[in-house]
Design a protein around this motif. Structure first.
Motif, PDB file in Angstrom:
ATOM      1  N   ARG A 272     -65.225  10.945 -28.419  1.00 48.30           N
ATOM      2  CA  ARG A 272     -65.937  12.123 -27.813  1.00 48.30           C
ATOM      3  C   ARG A 272     -65.634  13.173 -29.024  1.00 48.30           C
ATOM      4  O   ARG A 272     -64.614  13.616 -29.372  1.00 48.30           O
ATOM      5  N   THR A 273     -66.895  13.941 -29.229  1.00 40.16           N
ATOM      6  CA  THR A 273     -66.889  15.087 -30.271  1.00 40.16           C
ATOM      7  C   THR A 273     -65.634  16.271 -29.755  1.00 40.16           C
ATOM      8  O   THR A 273     -64.845  16.524 -30.615  1.00 40.16           O
ATOM      9  N   MET A 274     -65.817  16.667 -28.750  1.00 38.94           N
ATOM     10  CA  MET A 274     -64.814  17.655 -28.304  1.00 38.94           C
ATOM     11  C   MET A 274     -63.423  17.191 -28.222  1.00 38.94           C
ATOM     12  O   MET A 274     -62.830  18.091 -28.788  1.00 38.94           O
ATOM     13  N   VAL A 275     -63.057  16.113 -27.908  1.00 37.45           N
ATOM     14  CA  VAL A 275     -61.547  15.655 -27.987  1.00 37.45           C
ATOM     15  C   VAL A 275     -61.228  15.308 -29.350  1.00 37.45           C
ATOM     16  O   VAL A 275     -60.328  15.818 -30.001  1.00 37.45           O
ATOM     17  N   LEU A 276     -62.236  15.044 -30.306  1.00 36.14           N
ATOM     18  CA  LEU A 276     -61.579  14.677 -31.704  1.00 36.14           C
ATOM     19  C   LEU A 276     -61.482  15.981 -32.603  1.00 36.14           C
ATOM     20  O   LEU A 276     -60.380  15.933 -33.242  1.00 36.14           O
ATOM     21  N   TRP A 277     -62.640  16.870 -32.135  1.00 35.56           N
ATOM     22  CA  TRP A 277     -62.083  18.077 -33.140  1.00 35.56           C
ATOM     23  C   TRP A 277     -61.193  19.010 -32.875  1.00 35.56           C
ATOM     24  O   TRP A 277     -60.320  19.643 -33.382  1.00 35.56           O
ATOM     25  N   SER A 278     -60.919  19.039 -31.352  1.00 29.05           N
ATOM     26  CA  SER A 278     -59.785  19.529 -30.903  1.00 29.05           C
ATOM     27  C   SER A 278     -58.532  19.042 -31.308  1.00 29.05           C
ATOM     28  O   SER A 278     -57.501  19.839 -31.756  1.00 29.05           O
ATOM     29  N   SER A 279     -58.560  17.711 -31.416  1.00 31.78           N
ATOM     30  CA  SER A 279     -57.245  17.124 -31.822  1.00 31.78           C
ATOM     31  C   SER A 279     -57.016  17.295 -33.299  1.00 31.78           C
ATOM     32  O   SER A 279     -55.902  17.473 -33.817  1.00 31.78           O
ATOM     33  N   PHE A 280     -58.302  17.355 -34.095  1.00 28.97           N
ATOM     34  CA  PHE A 280     -58.359  17.562 -35.352  1.00 28.97           C
ATOM     35  C   PHE A 280     -57.500  18.891 -35.942  1.00 28.97           C
ATOM     36  O   PHE A 280     -56.627  19.082 -36.294  1.00 28.97           O
TER      37      PHE A 280
ATOM     38  N   THR B  53     -55.491  20.804 -33.965  1.00 29.75           N
ATOM     39  CA  THR B  53     -54.425  21.115 -33.521  1.00 29.75           C
ATOM     40  C   THR B  53     -53.276  20.182 -34.042  1.00 29.75           C
ATOM     41  O   THR B  53     -52.202  20.417 -34.103  1.00 29.75           O
ATOM     42  N   GLY B  54     -53.640  18.995 -34.623  1.00 31.24           N
ATOM     43  CA  GLY B  54     -52.798  18.091 -35.111  1.00 31.24           C
ATOM     44  C   GLY B  54     -52.339  17.234 -34.157  1.00 31.24           C
ATOM     45  O   GLY B  54     -51.126  16.407 -34.132  1.00 31.24           O
ATOM     46  N   GLU B  55     -52.846  17.421 -32.849  1.00 35.22           N
ATOM     47  CA  GLU B  55     -52.046  16.580 -31.739  1.00 35.22           C
ATOM     48  C   GLU B  55     -53.421  16.072 -30.910  1.00 35.22           C
ATOM     49  O   GLU B  55     -54.477  16.350 -30.730  1.00 35.22           O
ATOM     50  N   ASN B  56     -52.991  14.697 -30.129  1.00 32.45           N
ATOM     51  CA  ASN B  56     -54.020  14.180 -29.728  1.00 32.45           C
ATOM     52  C   ASN B  56     -54.482  15.010 -28.253  1.00 32.45           C
ATOM     53  O   ASN B  56     -53.500  14.948 -27.396  1.00 32.45           O
ATOM     54  N   ARG B  57     -55.591  15.495 -28.239  1.00 32.89           N
ATOM     55  CA  ARG B  57     -55.700  16.551 -26.981  1.00 32.89           C
ATOM     56  C   ARG B  57     -56.804  15.988 -25.770  1.00 32.89           C
ATOM     57  O   ARG B  57     -57.217  16.403 -25.015  1.00 32.89           O
ATOM     58  N   GLU B  58     -56.649  14.588 -25.918  1.00 33.01           N
ATOM     59  CA  GLU B  58     -57.721  13.597 -25.026  1.00 33.01           C
ATOM     60  C   GLU B  58     -57.579  14.000 -23.644  1.00 33.01           C
ATOM     61  O   GLU B  58     -58.405  14.630 -22.885  1.00 33.01           O
ATOM     62  N   ALA B  59     -56.375  13.923 -23.202  1.00 32.82           N
ATOM     63  CA  ALA B  59     -55.965  14.277 -21.829  1.00 32.82           C
ATOM     64  C   ALA B  59     -56.286  15.374 -21.286  1.00 32.82           C
ATOM     65  O   ALA B  59     -57.022  15.448 -20.352  1.00 32.82           O
ATOM     66  N   GLU B  60     -55.956  16.265 -22.094  1.00 33.03           N
ATOM     67  CA  GLU B  60     -56.425  17.625 -21.608  1.00 33.03           C
ATOM     68  C   GLU B  60     -57.781  18.207 -21.589  1.00 33.03           C
ATOM     69  O   GLU B  60     -58.298  18.664 -20.546  1.00 33.03           O
TER      70      GLU B  60
ATOM     71  N   SER C 229     -70.197   5.804 -32.866  1.00 30.97           N
ATOM     72  CA  SER C 229     -69.375   4.465 -33.534  1.00 30.97           C
ATOM     73  C   SER C 229     -67.911   4.922 -33.465  1.00 30.97           C
ATOM     74  O   SER C 229     -67.523   6.259 -33.494  1.00 30.97           O
ATOM     75  N   ASP C 230     -67.060   3.667 -33.242  1.00 37.19           N
ATOM     76  CA  ASP C 230     -65.598   4.084 -33.134  1.00 37.19           C
ATOM     77  C   ASP C 230     -64.609   4.052 -34.268  1.00 37.19           C
ATOM     78  O   ASP C 230     -63.613   3.563 -34.222  1.00 37.19           O
ATOM     79  N   TYR C 231     -65.086   4.854 -35.328  1.00 34.98           N
ATOM     80  CA  TYR C 231     -64.321   5.029 -36.488  1.00 34.98           C
ATOM     81  C   TYR C 231     -64.979   6.510 -37.062  1.00 34.98           C
ATOM     82  O   TYR C 231     -66.188   6.649 -36.797  1.00 34.98           O
ATOM     83  N   GLY C 232     -64.250   7.207 -37.783  1.00 35.29           N
ATOM     84  CA  GLY C 232     -65.093   8.266 -38.655  1.00 35.29           C
ATOM     85  C   GLY C 232     -65.016   8.059 -40.115  1.00 35.29           C
ATOM     86  O   GLY C 232     -64.410   6.910 -40.291  1.00 35.29           O
ATOM     87  N   PHE C 233     -65.408   9.197 -40.576  1.00 35.23           N
ATOM     88  CA  PHE C 233     -65.341   8.967 -41.999  1.00 35.23           C
ATOM     89  C   PHE C 233     -64.689  10.103 -42.784  1.00 35.23           C
ATOM     90  O   PHE C 233     -64.533  11.230 -42.109  1.00 35.23           O
TER      91      PHE C 233
END
Lengths: 414, 239
Positions: free
Chosen positions: B40-48, B50-57, B208-212
């Protein structure tokens, strides 16, 4: 009357502007379907940029790769004199492989060099293949003149280097033209920004080239592809590789040596066909019921027939990560013939990029190397010197089911 | 100075197929986003950022509210720079109104039954996305001229256009070529990064389930999106 067309290959280093040149040629000769151009123009505009020819080519290539475009108009560009068919897609992953299997059909070539970078590795490799295939009608274009301020001095310098290099490999280009494919200088119209250049534009230069001689009266070479029985008729399907096939011709079948006569030329929905010109794929029937099979060559009795040899020498461009090795068996394919052969010797192994001779005599030919290779056959093949009959003088090598090399025959033995 | 060209839904396999040399730079590969339940876009960029997995939040906010996420500057690695410029990044400062309009048209497209009206909605949708892309490009190139020690440009065009037009390869190729061109115009150290890629679902595109990723300075192997905080800070500031 059918318009003449000339097959053209455009080669050069990947970033030196092939796509742009092709796009420009299509555009300036008004050879692109208007609606396609409009579509691309709209997308370019949406992206906030000018119409660029690389985008036009992208569009055409994508359509072609998906098989959407069967409209041949898109592979042609036209001048008042004739149509030009570009036989290579630029930027293809297997570009070099295509050069060997496709460029061999080309009648003329444009070698493109970025004037701000000069001859690069790929330029050398592509030029070497042109030389190997014996292409004589070659235009060198020094592209991106706009990036060097249309400077005559820069042009002359790079021209000198390029010609020196080409001379070493036996290419003597008919023209060297300063161009900007992006801006359109000296492509279809003369550049006002280079008044010092008095030679022809690319289109003018191309129009001076000749159709490669198809020897209409020359020796007939009809390569058999298949034999069908249709409604009681035994139809031999093949291609007139050289010469002209006529109804009533007395022929000899190679390698069996049996003789007969051409009873009819069979074409779909056409009766009473009298002749088939060079390059034509067609069906025929024979007076006598003889053994005919794929790979055989039909020749005219009164003419000189090709040799049947058990050994040939040829220049091979190798293009597989699996090397070609002395002593191994591979498949030799020439016209419709397919024959196992043994690699007897590899001489003058050359790096196709630097053109340096790596070894005078070698046990192997690696990827992207060129060598003079001797091949021997258990049963004779019907071949000719490339410079005598190109159609029976070029071949490809299949190793482990993959086309791995291609080349031309330079000498026949045994 | 380091520049990040963040491209939503840039697909590894298409970059390869189209052989986009500037997007590939000197080193390139796929990112590993397998730690996330969905790309998910929002989850991935937020994690990017901050350097932390922010998915749950982020997921806890719910489908609608998550798009309004604004992570405070001091929680992002951008705050390590004196004068950073971040352009239109989801979860940080992207144009909410633009995004709202995109989602509205997308919804309208899928709800519309009449083929002709559907085409008209798609035309509007594309036009809206392209107009935004042109504005973003302009601002990005202005920023490159500016006095910043970090520039991040976020480009959504491949994702937004891809969702409704992924089957139109020549259109996708032209978009990739435009992005390729953007990268070629950036000087100095640069990273190209996507959150996830895109795969075809009929004529449409899904994530797709990997990035570039690609760089012009070193091989990153198969990095996670949260690794980029460390990579950027190390390369730019030696931290």
């Amino acid at each position: 009357m059918e318009r003449e067309h000339l097959k053209l290959v455009i080669v050069g280093h990947v970033d030196h502007g092939k796509s742009t040149l092709i796009g420009r040629l299509f555009y300036d000769t008004d050879s692109l379907p208007r609606e396609k151009l409009e579509e691309v123009r709209q997308i370019c505009e949406a992206l906030g940029r000018e119409l660029e020819f690389a985008f036009v080519m992208d569009h055409l290539e994508e359509e072609r790769s998906q098989g959407i475009t069967i409209d041949t108009a898109q592979t042609f560009f036209k001048t008042a004199k004739r149509d030009y068919v570009i036989i290579d897609a630029p930027g293809h992953r297997e570009f070099t492989k295509n050069m060997i299997t496709g460029a061999s059909q080309a009648e003329a070539a444009i070698l493109i060099v970025d004037v701000s970078e000069g001859v690069q590795e790929q330029t050398r490799r592509h030029a070497y293949i042109l030389s190997m295939l014996g292409l004589k009608q070659v235009i060198v274009v020094l592209n991106k003149m706009d990036l060097v301020g249309y400077s005559e001095e820069v042009f002359e310098k790079v021209r000198g280097h390029t010609l020196d290099f080409l001379k070493r490999i036996g290419i003597n280009p008919t023209y060297v033209i300063p161009i900007s494919a992006r801006e359109g200088d000296n492509v279809a119209s003369r550049s006002e920004r280079m008044p010092w250049y008095t030679g022809p534009t690319i289109l003018e230069a191309l129009d001076t080239f000749k159709k490669t001689e198809r020897r209409d009266g020359g020796p007939l070479r009809f390569a058999v592809q298949d034999v069908y029985n249709i409604e009681g008729k035994r139809i031999i399907v093949g291609r007139v590789e050289a010469g002209t096939l006529r109804r009533g011709d007395e022929i000899v079948i190679l390698p069996t040596g049996e003789r007969t006569r051409v009873k009819s030329i069979e074409e779909f929905m056409r009766e009473g066909v009298e002749e088939a010109p060079p390059g034509k794929s067609t069906g025929i029937t024979l007076e006598d019921k003889l053994f005919v099979d794929r790979g055989q060559i039909l020749c005219r009795l009164e003419e000189e027939t090709p040799k049947m040899v058990s050994e040939v020498k040829g220049s091979i461009f190798w293009m597989s990560s699996e090397p070609l090795q002395v002593g191994e068996s591979v498949i030799f394919k020439c016209s419709t013939q397919e024959a196992p052969c043994r690699v007897e010797a590899i001489e003058r192994r050359i790096d196709s990029s630097t053109l340096e001779v790596i070894e005078e005599s070698s046990s192997r030919l690696e990827n992207r190397e060129v060598g003079e290779v001797t091949l021997s056959f258990a049963s004779p093949v019907i071949v000719e010197d490339f410079n005598v009959t190109p159609e029976l003088g070029r071949f490809v090598i299949e190793k482990e089911g993959n086309i791995s090399g291609g080349g031309i025959i330079t000498r026949l033995e045994g | 100075m380091i520049t990040v060209i963040a491209i939503d839904a840039l697909e590894y396999t298409l970059v390869e197929e189209f052989n986009m040399r500037n997007l590939k730079q000197d080193y390139y590969g796929r990112t590993d986003i397998s730690e996330f339940s969905e790309p998910r876009t929002m989850v991935l960029w937020s994690s990017f950022m901050t350097g932390e997995n922010r998915e749950a939040e982020i997921l806890a906010k719910g489908d609608k509210e998550m798009w309004n996420t604004r992570i405070p500057h001091e929680e992002t690695f951008f705050s390590h720079f004196k004068n950073p410029f971040v352009l239109d990044l989801p979860g940080y400062n992207y144009d909410l109104e633009q995004h709202r309009r995109e989602r509205e048209l997308l919804k309208e497209f899928f709800e519309e039954k009449d083929e002709e009206r559907k085409r008209e909605v798609r035309r509007k949708y594309n036009e809206n996305a392209f107009a935004h892309h042109r504005r973003v490009k302009e601002r990005f190139f202005e920023a490159l001229e500016g006095d910043y020690d970090f520039v991040l440009g976020y480009f959504s065009v491949a994702d937004v256009i891809g969702h409704l037009n992924f089957g139109n390869r020549s259109l996708m190729k032209m978009i990739y070529r435009d992005l390729d061109d953007i990268v070629s115009r950036v000087e100095g150290k640069k990273i190209v990064l996507s959150d996830h890629g895109m795969k075809a679902v009929g004529a449409f595109g899904d994530h797709s389930d990997y990035g570039f990723w690609s760089t012009n300075f070193r091989d990153l192997g198969r990095p996670r999106i949260t690794d980029f905080k460390r990579i950027v800070l190390q390369e730019a500031l030696g931290e």
